[in-house]
Design a protein around this motif. Sequence first.
Motif, short mmCIF file in Angstrom:
data_model
loop_
_atom_site.label_atom_id
_atom_site.label_comp_id
_atom_site.label_asym_id
_atom_site.label_seq_id
_atom_site.Cartn_x
_atom_site.Cartn_y
_atom_site.Cartn_z
N ILE A 246 32.31 31.06 50.51
CA ILE A 246 33.67 31.54 50.27
C ILE A 246 33.86 31.92 48.80
O ILE A 246 34.42 32.98 48.49
N ALA A 247 33.35 31.08 47.89
CA ALA A 247 33.46 31.40 46.46
C ALA A 247 32.70 32.68 46.12
O ALA A 247 33.18 33.51 45.35
N LEU B 94 32.13 35.24 48.13
CA LEU B 94 32.87 36.40 48.64
C LEU B 94 34.08 36.71 47.76
O LEU B 94 34.37 37.88 47.50
N ILE B 95 34.78 35.68 47.30
CA ILE B 95 35.94 35.90 46.44
C ILE B 95 35.52 36.53 45.11
O ILE B 95 36.12 37.52 44.66
N PHE B 96 34.50 35.97 44.48
CA PHE B 96 34.07 36.51 43.18
C PHE B 96 33.45 37.89 43.31
O PHE B 96 33.60 38.72 42.42
N ARG B 97 32.77 38.16 44.43
CA ARG B 97 32.19 39.49 44.62
C ARG B 97 33.31 40.52 44.72
O ARG B 97 33.23 41.60 44.12
N LYS B 98 34.35 40.19 45.47
CA LYS B 98 35.49 41.10 45.60
C LYS B 98 36.16 41.32 44.25
O LYS B 98 36.52 42.45 43.89
N ARG B 99 36.29 40.25 43.49
CA ARG B 99 36.92 40.35 42.16
C ARG B 99 36.08 41.19 41.22
O ARG B 99 36.60 42.02 40.47
N ARG C 53 36.46 44.86 42.04
CA ARG C 53 37.76 45.37 41.60
C ARG C 53 37.75 45.61 40.09
O ARG C 53 38.24 46.64 39.60
#
Length: 89
Positions: free
Chosen positions: A60-61, A63-68, A71
Amino acid sequence: MNQTIKIISQAKYFLVVLLFLPFLSYSQKQPGIPMPRGPVDLSETNNLVIFIIIPAVIIIAFLIFRKRIKRIKKEKNERIKESIEEKNK
């Protein structure tokens, strides 16, 4: 002729690697470390945390950091394009 010599030398290197591979894999075996002997019992809290919860948190971490990160890169590229367009005007 030169091509043949090159192929023979590559074959020799490949053979040497294949001969030493069992020794390399045996050297990785550490004595005295307990080995798993069966399926993991998820009724124990330790196993549940180690094999389910921690990997889920890591995924989960990630996926969140990859998306960030995507962006942030997109915003940076847009700012660069805008500055290039302003210089061209």
